[in-house]
Structures are given as structure tokens and as C-alpha cells.
Design a protein around this motif. Structure first.
Motif, mmCIF file in Angstrom:
data_model
loop_
_atom_site.group_PDB
_atom_site.id
_atom_site.type_symbol
_atom_site.label_atom_id
_atom_site.label_comp_id
_atom_site.label_asym_id
_atom_site.label_seq_id
_atom_site.Cartn_x
_atom_site.Cartn_y
_atom_site.Cartn_z
ATOM 1 N N GLY A 1 0.793 -1.222 0.000
ATOM 2 C CA GLY A 1 0.000 0.000 0.000
ATOM 3 C C GLY A 1 0.820 1.264 0.000
ATOM 4 O O GLY A 1 0.580 2.176 -0.813
ATOM 5 N N THR A 2 1.807 1.382 0.891
ATOM 6 C CA THR A 2 2.580 2.617 0.991
ATOM 7 C C THR A 2 3.294 2.935 -0.310
ATOM 8 O O THR A 2 3.260 4.071 -0.796
ATOM 9 C CB THR A 2 3.616 2.515 2.123
ATOM 10 O OG1 THR A 2 2.984 2.057 3.305
ATOM 11 C CG2 THR A 2 4.253 3.863 2.386
ATOM 12 N N ALA A 3 3.957 1.923 -0.880
ATOM 13 C CA ALA A 3 4.700 2.139 -2.118
ATOM 14 C C ALA A 3 3.775 2.606 -3.236
ATOM 15 O O ALA A 3 4.117 3.527 -3.992
ATOM 16 C CB ALA A 3 5.416 0.854 -2.519
ATOM 17 N N LEU A 4 2.605 2.011 -3.343
ATOM 18 C CA LEU A 4 1.682 2.372 -4.413
ATOM 19 C C LEU A 4 1.154 3.782 -4.242
ATOM 20 O O LEU A 4 1.086 4.563 -5.206
ATOM 21 C CB LEU A 4 0.522 1.376 -4.452
ATOM 22 C CG LEU A 4 -0.496 1.570 -5.580
ATOM 23 C CD1 LEU A 4 0.184 1.483 -6.937
ATOM 24 C CD2 LEU A 4 -1.617 0.542 -5.479
ATOM 25 N N VAL A 5 0.781 4.159 -3.029
ATOM 26 C CA VAL A 5 0.249 5.504 -2.778
ATOM 27 C C VAL A 5 1.296 6.563 -3.082
ATOM 28 O O VAL A 5 1.013 7.572 -3.746
ATOM 29 C CB VAL A 5 -0.247 5.617 -1.328
ATOM 30 C CG1 VAL A 5 -0.589 7.071 -0.993
ATOM 31 C CG2 VAL A 5 -1.474 4.737 -1.103
ATOM 32 N N VAL A 6 2.531 6.356 -2.622
ATOM 33 C CA VAL A 6 3.583 7.343 -2.837
ATOM 34 C C VAL A 6 3.924 7.460 -4.320
ATOM 35 O O VAL A 6 4.106 8.576 -4.838
ATOM 36 C CB VAL A 6 4.829 6.985 -2.008
ATOM 37 C CG1 VAL A 6 5.991 7.908 -2.350
ATOM 38 C CG2 VAL A 6 4.525 7.079 -0.519
ATOM 39 N N VAL A 7 3.990 6.329 -5.020
ATOM 40 C CA VAL A 7 4.294 6.373 -6.451
ATOM 41 C C VAL A 7 3.203 7.109 -7.216
ATOM 42 O O VAL A 7 3.489 7.944 -8.091
ATOM 43 C CB VAL A 7 4.488 4.945 -7.002
ATOM 44 C CG1 VAL A 7 4.404 4.935 -8.526
ATOM 45 C CG2 VAL A 7 5.830 4.390 -6.555
ATOM 46 N N LEU A 8 1.940 6.839 -6.905
ATOM 47 C CA LEU A 8 0.848 7.527 -7.610
ATOM 48 C C LEU A 8 0.845 9.017 -7.300
ATOM 49 O O LEU A 8 0.556 9.844 -8.177
ATOM 50 C CB LEU A 8 -0.490 6.890 -7.227
ATOM 51 C CG LEU A 8 -0.758 5.510 -7.835
ATOM 52 C CD1 LEU A 8 -2.055 4.921 -7.287
ATOM 53 C CD2 LEU A 8 -0.823 5.590 -9.355
ATOM 54 N N ALA A 9 1.181 9.394 -6.064
ATOM 55 C CA ALA A 9 1.270 10.820 -5.737
ATOM 56 C C ALA A 9 2.411 11.476 -6.516
ATOM 57 O O ALA A 9 2.265 12.595 -7.037
ATOM 58 C CB ALA A 9 1.470 11.001 -4.239
ATOM 59 N N ALA A 10 3.553 10.787 -6.618
ATOM 60 C CA ALA A 10 4.681 11.331 -7.370
ATOM 61 C C ALA A 10 4.338 11.486 -8.844
ATOM 62 O O ALA A 10 4.694 12.489 -9.480
ATOM 63 C CB ALA A 10 5.902 10.438 -7.190
ATOM 64 N N VAL A 11 3.633 10.504 -9.406
ATOM 65 C CA VAL A 11 3.233 10.596 -10.813
ATOM 66 C C VAL A 11 2.188 11.692 -10.995
ATOM 67 O O VAL A 11 2.164 12.380 -12.024
ATOM 68 C CB VAL A 11 2.712 9.235 -11.304
ATOM 69 C CG1 VAL A 11 2.120 9.339 -12.700
ATOM 70 C CG2 VAL A 11 3.837 8.215 -11.299
ATOM 71 N N GLY A 12 1.316 11.892 -9.993
ATOM 72 C CA GLY A 12 0.373 12.999 -10.066
ATOM 73 C C GLY A 12 1.086 14.334 -10.105
ATOM 74 O O GLY A 12 0.698 15.247 -10.858
ATOM 75 N N MET A 13 2.124 14.483 -9.295
ATOM 76 C CA MET A 13 2.931 15.696 -9.349
ATOM 77 C C MET A 13 3.547 15.872 -10.737
ATOM 78 O O MET A 13 3.555 16.968 -11.305
ATOM 79 C CB MET A 13 4.020 15.633 -8.289
ATOM 80 C CG MET A 13 4.985 16.798 -8.288
ATOM 81 S SD MET A 13 6.251 16.660 -6.995
ATOM 82 C CE MET A 13 7.082 15.135 -7.498
#
Length: 422
Positions: free
Chosen positions: A355-367
């Protein structure tokens, strides 16, 4: 025929919002494949433990929804917000890393376990947040330094001690994440134009530090020793690698079929996480692996394209940093599965369960998506569309107009020429 295809492709890539759409499509496809493969990899274990084959993938899908919310928020934030939160976010991630080093911290509600901090039923990895935080802080620091990045003294005073401390704290418990952070850090310095003599020194220090961390923990040395001859360590660290090779060999060109893996029947450890690429090879074959690699290739190309086309120095550095982060993590994961490098235990972005890895990666890609919308040509095209307030509220606000765009746009409208659209 070939020249016609090339011209068509070039025309599509020349469109103002090409970076944005390439980023959205490649990320969405990787996320979809990830959810499908997590279900396939965990259905047996999930049914055995919970009586429900969908229990684990539902949890991962829930994290994906949280990550998409993070994507939506990150896409809407301006660059100045990321610069302002970079320092407190880094301090917060360092504190979490220090908590992780205290194995007896907490009680039944809050506690630590290897790489995770537990808050009741929820657990998360501080190392994933540290990647994001250090990326923003280093990029902001380099932009503030400006031409002084050529000086070792000016770089060392604000940058190296804090970055080094963060890496040591994370690397003590999670060497794989630290290696990704080191690669991202040196890549950011290189992108900013730091002289090669400084980069070479930092690389040597990073190698020495990694060697110490490996020597400090016996199991890391065992992984290195078993790397070249996993068959000699079949009862220990070589077991996972050997089972991964079996999965890859069984897959052939087209795989045994989606959901038909044999290795997921409690043969391959962490087949839903660190070794999910081996199960992809088994079920979807070489063709499926090539599709994954092609999607990562499109993602990396798009990230560097955004960095190259961004006018703002901070956006340029952060876009390059996110791209090197995702590319480096994918290489470390896939390289470990294929036996090209020692196994480090990092997840495959978008695809591995976690979960943590996926949330952080999606936030980074959103940026990164927000930065793609802020490319000069993309910003002009989006502002020319003039979407309604509802669309801006539900999806993303308009990016700021690039310098000189307003006057240029007015003159074009007066002369009757068309404004390019995405």
C-alpha cells in the motif's frame, strides 16, 4: 510506409499535451496490470487464509483508490507548494525512520516491525515517504544554490550532511530503498550540472557506505555470496532465486496462462511482491514481460521529456528525479528477479503488492502530471480551451501562463491564426 508511420508518430508527439497523455496512459496500464497480477498471485494464499480469494486484491485496490486521490491532489498543487513543504516533509520522514530503528517502541497500538511502522491495523513504510521528501528537498536546495553548485563547500554545508543522515537512517533497515535514494540523489546533482569530480567522490562514498551496511548485517552478505551460485544455497537465500528461475523458464514465450501459475502454490516466496515479475513471466511469458518493459520505457521517456520541456528549474529537476527514481527501482527489482544483480527486496512500481509504495508512487506521478500540464505549449493549449469552473474543480486548475504567452495569444487571435490544442 515507414516514413508515413514516423511522420504520424512525430506529429502525435508534437502535440502540446502529448507528455500528459503518455504519462496517464502508461501509468494507468501499469496500475491495471498490477492489480490483475496481484489477484492472480494472491488468490490461492488469500483463499487459504481468509476463505476469500479476493481479500488481498481488494485491500490493494483500496490502496490504489487512496493513491488515485493522492494523484488528484498532487496534480493540482503548484510548484511553490512542493518547495514549501519539502523541508518539514523531510524532517517528518527522518523522525519516522528513527522510530523504525527503535524495535521496542510503542505498544499494542503503535509499533515497528522490520521496514514498517504499525498504527493499529494500518502499516506503512517510512522509506517510501523518504524518497519523495528527499527528492523535493534536494531539488529545492539545488535551485536555491544556483551557480554555486560548482563549489564543494557551498554544496556540502546545507546539502550533504542532511542527505547523508537521511540515507544512513533509511539504509540501516532498508538497503534497497537507500540504493534507490542514492541513485536519485546523484542523478539530481548530475541533472543540475554539478561537476563530475564531485559526483565521482560522492559515488565512491556511497559505495563505501553500502559496503559497510552490507557487512553490518550478515543476511545481506549472504545474499551477495549466494548471488552467483544460488544452487549452492538452495536451503537459504538461494531458494527464492531458484524458484523465480523456474517460473521464468516455465513461462516460455507466451506463458502458461493468466491465473495458471504453479509457483504461486507456496513455492515462490513473495511472489505477490518482490518477485511478481517472475510470476508475470510464468503466466504471460516473454511477451508479457516485454509489454511491462515497454510501458516502463514509455514512462521513463515521458518523464525525461517533461524535464526537458519544463521552463521552471525546480520542475525540471523534480521531473528528472522522479523518472530516475522509478527507472532505478524498476531496474533493481527486475534485475534481481532475472539474476542480473543481487536481490534487494524492493517492490516493482505500480505492480507489486504494497500500500505505501503504491500511494507514494501515484502521488509522485500525479505531481509529474501537473508539471506536464505546465509545459509552456501545454499551458497555452489548456488556457485556450478555457474549461468550465466545474471541470477545473473536478480535475485540475489551469496551469500558469508561460512568460509572454498572453501577448502572443492575443496577437494570434487578432491575426486569425489557430491556437494549438492537445
Amino acid at each position: 510506409m515507414r516514413s508515413g508511420f514516423t511522420e504520424t508518430l512525430r506529429g502525435l508527439l508534437d502535440r502540446p499535451l502529448a507528455s500528459y497523455y503518455l504519462l496517464l496512459s502508461s501509468s494507468a496500464l501499469l496500475l491495471t496490470i498490477g492489480l490483475v497480477m496481484v489477484f492472480s498471485a494472491t488468490m490461492v494464499e488469500s483463499y487459504s487464509e481468509n476463505g476469500d480469494a479476493f481479500a488481498i486484491v481488494v485491500r490493494q485496490a483500496t490502496w490504489a483508490l487512496v493513491g488515485l486521490v493522492g494523484f488528484w491532489i498532487a496534480q493540482r498543487l503548484p510548484a511553490r507548494t512542493y518547495r514549501s513543504v519539502s523541508r518539514p516533509l523531510l524532517v517528518f520522514s527522518v523522525i519516522l525512520g528513527l522510530i523504525l530503528l527503535a524495535p521496542n517502541f510503542g505498544n499494542s497500538v503503535v509499533g515497528t516491525d522490520d521496514l514498517w511502522i504499525h498504527l493499529g491495523p494500518v502499516q506503512f513504510q517510512p522509506g517510501e515517504l523518504a524518497k519523495f521528501a528527499l527528492l523535493l528537498w534536494v531539488a529545492d536546495s539545488l535551485v536555491r544554490l544556483g551557480p554555486r553548485i560548482a563549489s564543494w563547500r557551498d554544496l556540502a554545508v546545507p546539502l550533504f550532511p542532511i542527505a547523508g543522515l537521511s540515507m544512513i537512517i533509511i539504509g540501516y533497515s532498508d538497503l534497497g530503498t537507500m540504493l534507490i535514494i542514492v541513485a536519485m540523489f546523484i542523478g539530481l546533482l548530475w541533472s543540475a550540472g554539478v561537476p563530475m569530480r564531485i559526483l565521482g567522490t560522492l559515488f565512491a562514498i556511497a559505495l563505501a557506505g553500502s559496503a559497510l551496511l552490507i557487512a553490518f548485517e550478515g543476511y545481506r552478505m549472504e545474499r551477495i555470496v549466494s548471488f552467483n551460485r544460488p544452487e549452492d544455497f538452495a536451503d537459504g537465500w538461494g531458494y527464492q532465486a531458484i524458484q523465480g528461475y523456474y517460473a521464468i523458464a516455465d513461462g516460455g514465450w507466451f506463458g502458461v496462462g493468466l491465473g495458471e501459475s504453479r509457483q504461486k502454490w507456496e513455492w515462490l516466496p513473495n511472489g505477490h511482491n518482490d518477485f511478481i515479475f517472475a510470476l508475470i513471466a510464468e503466466e504471460l511469458g516473454v511477451v508479457g514481460c516485454l509489454v511491462i518493459l515497454a510501458l516502463f520505457g514509455v514512462l521513463v521517456y515521458t518523464g525525461f521529456r517533461i524535464a526537458r520541456r519544463s521552463a521552471d528549474p525546480f520542475r525540471k529537476l523534480v521531473a528528472a528525479g522522479v523518472t530516475m527514481w522509478l527507472a532505478g527501482q524498476a531496474f533493481i527489482n527486475i534485475g534481481g528477479v532475472l539474476g542480473l544483480i543481487p536481490i534487494t527486496g524492493v517492490p516493482l512500481p505500480f505492480i507489486s503488492d504494497g500500500g505505501t509504495a503504491l500511494v507514494v508512487v501515484l502521488a509522485a506521478v500525479g505531481m509529474l502530471a501537473g508539471f506536464a500540464r505546465a509545459e509552456p505549449d501545454a499551458a497555452v493549449a489548456l488556457r485556450a480551451r478555457n474549461p468550465s469552473r466545474l471541470v477545473r474543480f473536478l480535475w485540475a486548475p489551469l496551469p500558469p501562463a508561460p512568460a509572454g504567452a498572453e501577448s502572443g495569444s492575443s496577437s494570434k487571435q487578432t491575426s486569425g491564426s489557430r491556437t494549438p490544442s492537445g
